[in-house]
Design a protein around this motif. Structure first.
Motif, PDB file in Angstrom:
ATOM      1  N   GLN A 290      72.027  -5.672 110.263  1.00  0.00           N
ATOM      2  CA  GLN A 290      73.173  -5.865 110.765  1.00  0.00           C
ATOM      3  C   GLN A 290      72.941  -6.183 112.059  1.00  0.00           C
ATOM      4  O   GLN A 290      71.575  -5.037 112.988  1.00  0.00           O
TER       5      GLN A 290
ATOM      6  N   GLN B 202      74.016  -7.287 117.071  1.00  0.00           N
ATOM      7  CA  GLN B 202      74.492  -7.109 117.979  1.00  0.00           C
ATOM      8  C   GLN B 202      73.800  -7.233 118.431  1.00  0.00           C
ATOM      9  O   GLN B 202      73.371  -7.169 119.380  1.00  0.00           O
TER      10      GLN B 202
ATOM     11  N   SER C 179      70.536 -13.355 108.226  1.00  0.00           N
ATOM     12  CA  SER C 179      71.708 -11.991 109.170  1.00  0.00           C
ATOM     13  C   SER C 179      72.217 -13.223 110.975  1.00  0.00           C
ATOM     14  O   SER C 179      70.628 -12.549 110.916  1.00  0.00           O
TER      15      SER C 179
ATOM     16  N   GLY D 280      74.384 -11.916 114.118  1.00  0.00           N
ATOM     17  CA  GLY D 280      75.282 -11.601 115.051  1.00  0.00           C
ATOM     18  C   GLY D 280      76.338 -11.689 115.472  1.00  0.00           C
ATOM     19  O   GLY D 280      76.158 -12.867 115.514  1.00  0.00           O
TER      20      GLY D 280
END
Length: 122
Positions: free
Chosen positions: A2, A4, A111, A113
């Motif tokens: 994940q 950010q 993946s 963000g």
């Protein structure tokens, strides 16, 4: 993994910003990471990428010499240092990662963000 992204903001032309992409997951150090940007009404475009080791970096021509991508695997973080910013750099910036990157398109990264807004005033 994940991701950010953070660090965006409003800056005058010629100014600098440093974006950060913080990742969770123990395998982040084996992922290549890319930065993309998307301006209103435009497609998402590749900006820069870095290999899992940090030994290889790639840039779109329009940011070469102004932007620098780097990573600190001990901190699970990738950075995009942006200097001499121009109004045309205004966009939402996204970081993306993948363990097996073979190209520079958005579809090459699995993946993503959330974006961080960068606005450069003239």
């Amino acid at each position: 993994v994940q991701l950010q992204a953070s660090g965006g903001g409003l800056v005058q032309a010629g100014g600098s910003l440093r974006l950060s992409c913080a990742a969770s997951g123990r395998t982040f150090s084996s992922y290549a990471v890319g930065w993309f940007r998307q301006a209103p009404g435009k497609e998402r475009e590749f900006v820069a990428a870095i290999s899992w080791s940090g030994g290889s970096t790639y840039y779109v021509d329009s940011v070469k010499g102004r932007f620098t991508i780097s990573r600190d695997n001990a901190k699970n973080t990738v950075y995009l240092q942006m200097n001499n910013l121009k109004p045309e750099d205004t966009a939402v910036y996204y970081c993306a990662a993948d363990p097996d990157v073979t190209g520079r398109g958005p579809s090459d990264f699995g993946s993503w963000g959330q974006g961080t807004q960068v606005t450069v005033s003239s």
